[in-house]
Design a protein around this motif. Structure first.
Motif, PDB file in Angstrom:
ATOM      1  N   VAL A   1      30.409   3.896   5.100  1.00  0.00           N
ATOM      2  CA  VAL A   1      31.209   3.611   6.295  1.00  0.00           C
ATOM      3  C   VAL A   1      30.683   2.379   7.018  1.00  0.00           C
ATOM      4  O   VAL A   1      31.438   1.524   7.473  1.00  0.00           O
ATOM      5  N   VAL A   2      29.361   2.275   7.114  1.00  0.00           N
ATOM      6  CA  VAL A   2      28.739   1.175   7.849  1.00  0.00           C
ATOM      7  C   VAL A   2      28.918  -0.159   7.136  1.00  0.00           C
ATOM      8  O   VAL A   2      29.198  -1.187   7.782  1.00  0.00           O
ATOM      9  N   ALA A   3      28.765  -0.173   5.820  1.00  0.00           N
ATOM     10  CA  ALA A   3      28.771  -1.439   5.083  1.00  0.00           C
ATOM     11  C   ALA A   3      30.049  -2.254   5.296  1.00  0.00           C
ATOM     12  O   ALA A   3      29.970  -3.428   5.683  1.00  0.00           O
ATOM     13  N   PRO A   4      31.233  -1.700   5.056  1.00  0.00           N
ATOM     14  CA  PRO A   4      32.436  -2.507   5.277  1.00  0.00           C
ATOM     15  C   PRO A   4      32.641  -2.880   6.734  1.00  0.00           C
ATOM     16  O   PRO A   4      33.108  -3.989   7.037  1.00  0.00           O
ATOM     17  N   ALA A   5      32.293  -1.975   7.673  1.00  0.00           N
ATOM     18  CA  ALA A   5      32.449  -2.283   9.096  1.00  0.00           C
ATOM     19  C   ALA A   5      31.514  -3.407   9.514  1.00  0.00           C
ATOM     20  O   ALA A   5      31.900  -4.318  10.261  1.00  0.00           O
ATOM     21  N   ALA A   6      30.269  -3.357   9.038  1.00  0.00           N
ATOM     22  CA  ALA A   6      29.302  -4.399   9.384  1.00  0.00           C
ATOM     23  C   ALA A   6      29.715  -5.744   8.797  1.00  0.00           C
ATOM     24  O   ALA A   6      29.585  -6.786   9.449  1.00  0.00           O
ATOM     25  N   LEU A   7      30.214  -5.748   7.568  1.00  0.00           N
ATOM     26  CA  LEU A   7      30.656  -6.999   6.956  1.00  0.00           C
ATOM     27  C   LEU A   7      31.876  -7.560   7.671  1.00  0.00           C
ATOM     28  O   LEU A   7      31.999  -8.785   7.843  1.00  0.00           O
ATOM     29  N   ALA A   8      32.782  -6.685   8.101  1.00  0.00           N
ATOM     30  CA  ALA A   8      33.965  -7.153   8.832  1.00  0.00           C
ATOM     31  C   ALA A   8      33.571  -7.780  10.162  1.00  0.00           C
ATOM     32  O   ALA A   8      34.099  -8.836  10.552  1.00  0.00           O
TER      33      ALA A   8
ATOM     34  N   ARG B   1      36.507  -1.638  14.350  1.00  0.00           N
ATOM     35  CA  ARG B   1      37.032  -2.211  15.599  1.00  0.00           C
ATOM     36  C   ARG B   1      35.961  -2.277  16.675  1.00  0.00           C
ATOM     37  O   ARG B   1      35.880  -3.239  17.445  1.00  0.00           O
ATOM     38  N   GLN B   2      35.130  -1.251  16.762  1.00  0.00           N
ATOM     39  CA  GLN B   2      34.076  -1.235  17.776  1.00  0.00           C
ATOM     40  C   GLN B   2      33.053  -2.345  17.549  1.00  0.00           C
ATOM     41  O   GLN B   2      32.617  -3.007  18.504  1.00  0.00           O
ATOM     42  N   LEU B   3      32.680  -2.573  16.310  1.00  0.00           N
ATOM     43  CA  LEU B   3      31.688  -3.608  16.011  1.00  0.00           C
ATOM     44  C   LEU B   3      32.253  -5.011  16.245  1.00  0.00           C
ATOM     45  O   LEU B   3      31.568  -5.878  16.793  1.00  0.00           O
ATOM     46  N   VAL B   4      33.483  -5.231  15.830  1.00  0.00           N
ATOM     47  CA  VAL B   4      34.102  -6.546  16.028  1.00  0.00           C
ATOM     48  C   VAL B   4      34.225  -6.870  17.517  1.00  0.00           C
ATOM     49  O   VAL B   4      33.960  -8.000  17.957  1.00  0.00           O
ATOM     50  N   ALA B   5      34.610  -5.873  18.322  1.00  0.00           N
ATOM     51  CA  ALA B   5      34.788  -6.086  19.759  1.00  0.00           C
ATOM     52  C   ALA B   5      33.494  -6.507  20.443  1.00  0.00           C
ATOM     53  O   ALA B   5      33.515  -7.228  21.449  1.00  0.00           O
TER      54      ALA B   5
END
Length: 261
Positions: free
Chosen positions: A175-182, A76-80
């Motif tokens: 943890v980073v990989a899926p968040a970064a891809l999202a 959520r933080q990265l997408v925002a």
């Protein structure tokens, strides 16, 4: 499907298999294929990269969602941050950085030091424990906003730059990989739309090459799913080194290309 289409599909497939385990969409490697092999005009390569991300992203994301790796605040933080940043980056790319030389030099100056930093930090961490304090949510979102601007300029959505920074800070690759891809997927939807709108008001090759973007994206859709399946079978240290090497190699490549054009 002609030879160009087959090349685009194969490139997307292979690139995504290698990059999806570390949270990189693969667009960072697709761009030189576009420029040198597929002859996509500049700056259309950037929105075509974003289109690739949109089509290819669900493959890896579906796999990560099935394994429960997409849930969590980091996504959520990265997408925002990256979503508004990539739109601003699209405007900068079209009006301030249209030339291929400046484009490649900027990309190289960002990615090369990031990659080298991550490799060195990973190797040092194997010798002695590292004392790292996680960033606050506001700091992560602010960083994502800045990187989103760079990602919008480069056509990568920002994930391939955020990944090395966060992993180098101490966050696990899993943890980073899926968040970064999202975040890359969400930002790429907005970025590709922004380029399509800008193409209505400016001249030149600004709209994406829809055919090549879709074909490469379909290859990335399959490759991303396969790469995400491989992640849990790879050691954390190996994933960190792979991510650093990807960033460093592509950064060096663009610095050389920019200096010789």
């Amino acid at each position: 499907m002609d030879t160009v289409g087959i090349t685009a599909f194969a490139a997307g497939l292979v690139i995504a298999i290698v990059t999806a385990p570390v949270g990189v969409s693969g667009a960072v490697f697709l761009l030189p294929v576009q420029l040198s092999v597929l002859q996509v005009p500049n700056p259309a390569v950037t929105p075509t990269n974003l289109l690739f991300n949109v089509v290819a992203g669900p493959g890896a994301l579906w796999r990560y969602a099935r394994s429960g790796q997409l849930a969590g605040p980091l996504t959520r933080q990265l997408v925002a941050g990256t979503v508004p940043g990539v739109v601003l980056g699209a405007v900068v790319r079209v009006f301030l950085l249209p030339g291929a030389v400046v484009f490649r030099l900027v990309a190289g100056c960002v990615l090369l030091p990031l990659g080298v930093w991550l490799v060195i930090r990973t190797l040092r961490a194997n010798r002695r424990p590292a004392n790292r304090t996680p960033w606050a949510a506001s700091t992560v979102t602010g960083l994502a906003l800045v990187i989103g601007v760079v990602g919008g300029i480069y056509g990568i959505g920002g994930g391939s730059i955020l990944g090395p920074i966060l992993v180098g800070r101490g966050h696990p690759v899993a943890v980073v990989a899926p968040a970064a891809l999202a975040s890359t997927f969400a930002a790429s939807i907005c970025g590709a739309t922004a380029y399509a709108v800008l193409s209505l008001f400016t001249g030149g090759s600004i709209a994406p090459d829809w055919t090549l973007g879709l074909l490469a994206g379909l290859g990335g859709l399959v490759g991303g799913y396969l790469g995400a399946r491989l992640q849990r079978r790879l050691p954390e240290t190996g994933l960190r080194l792979l991510l650093g090497a990807i960033a460093a190699v592509i950064g060096a490549l663009y610095l050389v290309q920019g200096a010789t054009i």
